[in-house]
Write a protein that holds these residues in place. Structure first.
Motif, PDB file in Angstrom:
ATOM      1  N   PHE A  47      -6.490   2.816   8.593  1.00 49.13           N
ATOM      2  CA  PHE A  47      -6.547   1.555   7.853  1.00 49.13           C
ATOM      3  C   PHE A  47      -7.823   0.794   8.193  1.00 49.13           C
ATOM      4  CE2 PHE A  47      -5.910  -3.050   8.131  1.00 49.13           C
ATOM      5  CZ  PHE A  47      -5.733  -3.356   6.785  1.00 49.13           C
ATOM      6  N   ASP A  50     -10.715   2.348   6.408  1.00 51.83           N
ATOM      7  CA  ASP A  50     -10.651   2.074   4.972  1.00 51.83           C
ATOM      8  C   ASP A  50     -11.007   0.624   4.673  1.00 51.83           C
ATOM      9  OD1 ASP A  50      -9.855   4.681   4.595  1.00 51.83           O
ATOM     10  OD2 ASP A  50      -7.719   4.207   4.446  1.00 51.83           O
ATOM     11  N   TYR A  85      -1.632   0.615   0.938  1.00 47.42           N
ATOM     12  CA  TYR A  85      -1.764   1.803   0.084  1.00 47.42           C
ATOM     13  C   TYR A  85      -0.720   1.820  -1.038  1.00 47.42           C
ATOM     14  CZ  TYR A  85      -4.614   3.071   4.058  1.00 47.42           C
ATOM     15  OH  TYR A  85      -5.562   3.069   5.048  1.00 47.42           O
ATOM     16  N   SER A  86      -0.168   0.647  -1.325  1.00 50.79           N
ATOM     17  CA  SER A  86       0.792   0.508  -2.417  1.00 50.79           C
ATOM     18  C   SER A  86       0.050   0.009  -3.664  1.00 50.79           C
ATOM     19  CB  SER A  86       1.875  -0.496  -2.028  1.00 50.79           C
ATOM     20  OG  SER A  86       1.327  -1.810  -1.990  1.00 50.79           O
ATOM     21  N   SER A  91      -4.004  -4.927  -2.314  1.00 53.22           N
ATOM     22  CA  SER A  91      -4.010  -3.584  -1.716  1.00 53.22           C
ATOM     23  C   SER A  91      -5.325  -2.887  -2.047  1.00 53.22           C
ATOM     24  CB  SER A  91      -2.847  -2.764  -2.280  1.00 53.22           C
ATOM     25  OG  SER A  91      -3.015  -2.576  -3.688  1.00 53.22           O
ATOM     26  N   PHE A  92      -5.539  -1.698  -1.490  1.00 48.51           N
ATOM     27  CA  PHE A  92      -6.736  -0.924  -1.830  1.00 48.51           C
ATOM     28  C   PHE A  92      -6.722  -0.548  -3.315  1.00 48.51           C
ATOM     29  CE2 PHE A  92      -6.588   0.129   2.816  1.00 48.51           C
ATOM     30  CZ  PHE A  92      -7.786  -0.469   3.147  1.00 48.51           C
ATOM     31  N   SER A  93      -5.543  -0.224  -3.821  1.00 55.39           N
ATOM     32  CA  SER A  93      -5.421   0.096  -5.245  1.00 55.39           C
ATOM     33  C   SER A  93      -5.826  -1.093  -6.104  1.00 55.39           C
ATOM     34  CB  SER A  93      -3.975   0.499  -5.559  1.00 55.39           C
ATOM     35  OG  SER A  93      -3.777   0.645  -6.949  1.00 55.39           O
ATOM     36  N   PHE A 135     -11.805   8.211   0.118  1.00 52.65           N
ATOM     37  CA  PHE A 135     -10.411   8.617  -0.056  1.00 52.65           C
ATOM     38  C   PHE A 135     -10.196  10.042  -0.545  1.00 52.65           C
ATOM     39  CE2 PHE A 135      -9.915   3.954  -0.320  1.00 52.65           C
ATOM     40  CZ  PHE A 135      -8.825   3.776   0.526  1.00 52.65           C
ATOM     41  N   VAL A 178      -4.568   6.948  -4.891  1.00 53.75           N
ATOM     42  CA  VAL A 178      -4.393   6.259  -3.612  1.00 53.75           C
ATOM     43  C   VAL A 178      -2.932   5.836  -3.443  1.00 53.75           C
ATOM     44  CG1 VAL A 178      -4.967   4.178  -2.288  1.00 53.75           C
ATOM     45  CG2 VAL A 178      -6.781   5.488  -3.407  1.00 53.75           C
ATOM     46  N   VAL A 179      -2.332   5.307  -4.513  1.00 57.09           N
ATOM     47  CA  VAL A 179      -0.932   4.871  -4.453  1.00 57.09           C
ATOM     48  C   VAL A 179      -0.005   6.074  -4.227  1.00 57.09           C
ATOM     49  CG1 VAL A 179       0.963   3.847  -5.777  1.00 57.09           C
ATOM     50  CG2 VAL A 179      -1.317   2.830  -5.868  1.00 57.09           C
ATOM     51  N   TRP A 181      -0.752   8.930  -2.795  1.00 51.71           N
ATOM     52  CA  TRP A 181      -0.931   9.360  -1.408  1.00 51.71           C
ATOM     53  C   TRP A 181      -0.224   8.391  -0.461  1.00 51.71           C
ATOM     54  CZ3 TRP A 181      -3.606   6.781   2.600  1.00 51.71           C
ATOM     55  CH2 TRP A 181      -3.763   7.530   3.770  1.00 51.71           C
ATOM     56  N   GLY A 182      -0.343   7.104  -0.726  1.00 53.30           N
ATOM     57  CA  GLY A 182       0.263   6.100   0.136  1.00 53.30           C
ATOM     58  C   GLY A 182       1.775   6.162   0.169  1.00 53.30           C
TER      59      GLY A 182
END
Length: 311
Positions: A47, A50, A85-86, A91-93, A135, A178-179, A181-182
């Motif tokens: 994290f 990232d 990662y949601s 979030s990253f998404s 990623f 990403v989601v 994978w998360g």
């Protein structure tokens, strides 16, 4: 006006240098028939890396991206890394989708009515590409191939309209990946800061002999506060949720931050450190709450996050 046209077919074979990375050519997209399995625990350092990669990408991007992803976004992301990662807001998404919208809008028209890429496209695309590099190796081989093909469809295209369309689709695919994978990983908690161990070395000489002694000292620091009596009840209309609770934390805590699928809402604590907030969220099933200090658009968590199911 430019119209959106989304395609999920294979776009083209990879060619040329893609940010100096070699992209494998494999089958396409997700395998949706995979059986469910226990989530893999990933270290907190993942994290942290990232998070740093996102900051670097934002610094590379144009002014619009930088105005949309700033201190408040970073604070939200760091406050609840378990949701990083949601597909939640903050979030990253969510960050990748901000890049998605901006690269799609990085075009204009000249006096002859011909479309061209604005000066923001190059830095925005470079920034998005850097997140892709961060990623991509975590995804399935099929997803890596899909993304590589979609990436190539941007860098090997000359038409500005098609470039921005393809860049939009690529960013959406990256966000979804990403989601996905998360959903299969769990973030390990950071190393506890509740105590610190200090080792002191003492040397004692007695005549011709020398004795070394190591002494460990444990210094305990204040623990985070807690949220008690947390409740979330649907109102009579069934369209809103009333969230209440009590915060046991340091005196600096002044707000409770409440998260539903609709995003964040803030409830001010009263003198007894209680809070109450009614939130419009017709489909909410779960509410997450963290208490902390909120000032000047910046929120610092003073408790761990607590989850409650809506009744």
């Amino acid at each position: 006006m430019k119209q959106r046209f989304v395609t999920r077919t294979a776009l083209m074979m990879v060619s040329g240098a893609l940010l100096s990375a070699t992209m494998p050519i494999l089958p396409s997209h997700f395998d949706t028939t995979m059986t469910a399995q226990a989530a893999t625990v990933i270290p907190y350092s993942t994290f942290t890396a990232d998070f740093t990669a996102l900051q670097t990408a934002v610094n590379m991007a144009g002014h619009k991206v930088q105005s949309e992803i700033g201190a408040s976004f970073y604070a939200d992301l760091k406050a609840e890394p378990e949701d990083a990662y949601s597909n939640y807001l903050g979030s990253f998404s969510d960050a990748i989708e901000t890049f998605r919208n901006d690269v799609y809008d990085d075009y204009d028209y000249d006096e002859d009515g011909d479309m061209y890429l604005t000066t923001d496209f190059a830095p925005d695309w470079a920034a998005l590409s850097s997140l892709y590099q961060q990623f991509k190796d975590r995804f399935s081989k099929a997803e890596q191939t899909q993304l590589a093909s979609m990436y190539a469809a941007v860098v090997n295209e000359d038409d500005p309209d098609t470039i921005t369309d393809n860049a939009y689709d690529f960013a959406q695919e990256l966000s979804d990946a990403v989601v996905a994978w998360g959903a299969d990983v769990t973030l390990a908690q950071p190393q506890s800061t509740d105590s610190q161990v200090t080792t002191t070395k003492t040397t004692t000489k007695t005549g011709s002999s020398t004795t070394n002694t190591n002494t460990k000292t444990v210094t305990t620091t204040a623990k985070k506060g807690t949220i008690t009596q947390l409740k979330a009840h649907r109102t009579a209309s069934k369209k809103s949720v009333k969230v209440t609770g009590t915060v046991k934390a340091s005196k600096s805590a002044n707000y409770a931050r409440i998260k539903t699928y609709k995003g964040y809402r803030y409830a001010k604590l009263n003198r007894k450190h209680q809070f109450s907030k009614t939130i419009y969220a017709p489909k909410a099933k779960v509410v997450k709450v963290v208490a902390g200090h909120y000032a000047h658009g910046h929120f610092t968590a003073k408790t761990s996050t607590k989850t409650v199911h809506v009744k």
